[in-house]
Design a protein around this motif. Structure first.
Motif, PDB file in Angstrom:
ATOM      1  N   LEU A 294     -16.128  -5.882 -23.549  1.00 36.65           N
ATOM      2  CA  LEU A 294     -14.925  -5.933 -23.043  1.00 36.65           C
ATOM      3  C   LEU A 294     -13.443  -6.374 -23.455  1.00 36.65           C
ATOM      4  O   LEU A 294     -12.485  -6.046 -23.534  1.00 36.65           O
ATOM      5  N   LEU A 295     -14.028  -7.581 -24.858  1.00 37.11           N
ATOM      6  CA  LEU A 295     -12.624  -7.113 -26.207  1.00 37.11           C
ATOM      7  C   LEU A 295     -12.289  -6.233 -26.341  1.00 37.11           C
ATOM      8  O   LEU A 295     -10.845  -6.959 -27.026  1.00 37.11           O
ATOM      9  N   GLU A 296     -12.857  -4.649 -25.668  1.00 34.61           N
ATOM     10  CA  GLU A 296     -11.561  -4.142 -26.724  1.00 34.61           C
ATOM     11  C   GLU A 296     -12.150  -2.774 -25.771  1.00 34.61           C
ATOM     12  O   GLU A 296     -10.954  -1.261 -25.737  1.00 34.61           O
ATOM     13  N   SER A 297     -11.870  -2.868 -24.715  1.00 30.07           N
ATOM     14  CA  SER A 297     -11.383  -2.087 -23.574  1.00 30.07           C
ATOM     15  C   SER A 297     -10.036  -1.960 -23.177  1.00 30.07           C
ATOM     16  O   SER A 297      -9.199  -2.815 -23.614  1.00 30.07           O
ATOM     17  N   PRO A 298      -9.022  -1.605 -22.584  1.00 31.71           N
ATOM     18  CA  PRO A 298      -7.917  -0.589 -22.654  1.00 31.71           C
ATOM     19  C   PRO A 298      -7.563  -1.866 -21.506  1.00 31.71           C
ATOM     20  O   PRO A 298      -6.541  -2.547 -21.935  1.00 31.71           O
ATOM     21  N   SER A 299      -7.647  -2.451 -20.795  1.00 28.41           N
ATOM     22  CA  SER A 299      -7.853  -3.630 -19.990  1.00 28.41           C
ATOM     23  C   SER A 299      -8.817  -5.051 -20.479  1.00 28.41           C
ATOM     24  O   SER A 299      -8.740  -6.000 -20.038  1.00 28.41           O
ATOM     25  N   ALA A 300      -8.736  -4.941 -21.860  1.00 28.90           N
ATOM     26  CA  ALA A 300      -9.313  -6.493 -22.492  1.00 28.90           C
ATOM     27  C   ALA A 300      -7.910  -8.270 -22.366  1.00 28.90           C
ATOM     28  O   ALA A 300      -7.085  -7.613 -22.436  1.00 28.90           O
ATOM     29  N   PRO A 301      -8.809  -8.964 -22.017  1.00 27.81           N
ATOM     30  CA  PRO A 301      -8.008 -10.418 -21.704  1.00 27.81           C
ATOM     31  C   PRO A 301      -7.271 -10.493 -23.457  1.00 27.81           C
ATOM     32  O   PRO A 301      -8.421 -10.543 -23.985  1.00 27.81           O
ATOM     33  N   VAL A 302      -7.294 -11.240 -23.515  1.00 28.05           N
ATOM     34  CA  VAL A 302      -6.717 -12.602 -24.185  1.00 28.05           C
ATOM     35  C   VAL A 302      -7.540 -12.991 -24.366  1.00 28.05           C
ATOM     36  O   VAL A 302      -7.943 -13.735 -23.261  1.00 28.05           O
ATOM     37  N   TYR A 303      -8.448 -13.031 -25.796  1.00 26.25           N
ATOM     38  CA  TYR A 303      -9.234 -13.929 -25.217  1.00 26.25           C
ATOM     39  C   TYR A 303      -9.143 -15.217 -27.032  1.00 26.25           C
ATOM     40  O   TYR A 303      -8.783 -14.950 -27.642  1.00 26.25           O
ATOM     41  N   TRP A 304      -9.131 -16.277 -26.362  1.00 28.54           N
ATOM     42  CA  TRP A 304      -9.783 -17.112 -27.834  1.00 28.54           C
ATOM     43  C   TRP A 304     -11.422 -18.648 -27.700  1.00 28.54           C
ATOM     44  O   TRP A 304     -11.449 -18.738 -25.951  1.00 28.54           O
TER      45      TRP A 304
END
Length: 281
Positions: free
Chosen positions: A150-160
């Motif tokens: 998910l973190l590398e997908s085109p629609s990846a979220p901002v992840y903190w």
């Protein structure tokens, strides 16, 4: 979380639930906003159920039955839709995770799932699923690795992510696994601009989220949600007051954690110690 309605109401139980909700709403002469007002939620939330984007909720289904006068029709469909997927306490949150525009997480004793390497995930799974077959363990590990994409997908979220210093020092899987895992954290931090990692140092002492894992998810067109997890249990929270409370607690924890730059330096140092000395003092 765009509402892309399934064209086939018979594609799966969740799609059928959404189709029935839409049918009953139209027969009652209500817009999505109108139904949402009567059911104490937003119109866009109603749209997400109708589009099969959200897993139906039993309490809300009860309200629908009361509004439409349909006995327990929507409640029965809700139970069917929720049984369609694997019955697991993380299922609802995993569904929302894929739709979030931002995810903020914190954990104390282990590296968070979206950041785990395969070897680390396997070591954690073997420890927590002690009496489970190897086949099930591997299935769970594959699912964890699929999530991490998910973190590398085109629609990846901002992840903190806030990871306690303890997670850098507990020998999950042994020195080699730990060295690889911490190297992975360094690589993710350096290569993925949407990912921010902070370390909560031992020196920070106690804080409200010290003994739990918390994931706060925000969406483009839906209210935020919070997922909390303990041993063999988890809870998805959507109540606005409780979500806001969790957000304040997370903000305080973020303020107590090391800066991203200082966190990266600490992770690099810990990774080196695991690699060269086989332990972290």
């Amino acid at each position: 979380m765009s509402a892309t309605k399934s064209k086939d109401p018979y594609a799966n139980p969740r799609a059928f639930y959404g189709s029935e909700l839409e049918r009953l709403r139209n027969e009652a002469g209500l817009s999505q906003t109108g139904l949402g007002t009567r059911a104490f939620c937003s119109g866009s939330y109603i749209g997400q159920f109708e589009s099969a984007l959200r897993i139906p909720q039993l309490e809300l289904s009860k309200r629908f039955d009361e509004i439409f006068g349909t006995g327990k029709h929507m409640q029965r469909l809700c139970k069917l839709a929720r049984r369609y997927k694997v019955a697991h306490y993380f299922e609802d949150a995993a569904e929302l995770e894929r739709q979030a525009k931002s995810i903020s997480e914190i954990s104390s004793m282990y590296v968070l799932g979206l950041l785990q390497t395969e070897a680390y995930a396997r070591a954690v799974t073997l420890a927590t699923q002690r009496f489970t077959s190897q086949e099930v363990v591997e299935r769970l590990v594959r699912a964890r690795m699929e999530r991490s994409k998910l973190l590398e997908s085109p629609s990846a979220p901002v992840y903190w992510a806030i990871i306690h210093e303890a997670a850098l020092r507990v020998a999950v899987g042994g020195p080699e696994v730990m060295g690889e895992q911490l190297d992975h954290l360094v690589e993710v931090t350096r290569t993925l601009p949407n990912v921010v990692i902070q370390v909560m140092p031992f020196a920070a002492g106690a804080h409200r989220l010290l003994n739990t894992m918390v994931s706060l998810m925000e969406f483009s067109d839906a209210p935020p949600a919070v997922y909390t997890e303990g041993a063999d249990t988890g809870q998805l929270i959507e109540d606005p007051i409780l979500v806001a409370h969790s957000q304040r607690s997370y903000d305080l924890a973020r303020a107590d954690a090391l800066s991203p730059a200082a966190s990266l330096a600490l992770v690099e140092s810990a990774a080196k110690d695991w690699t060269t000395h086989g332990h972290h003092i």
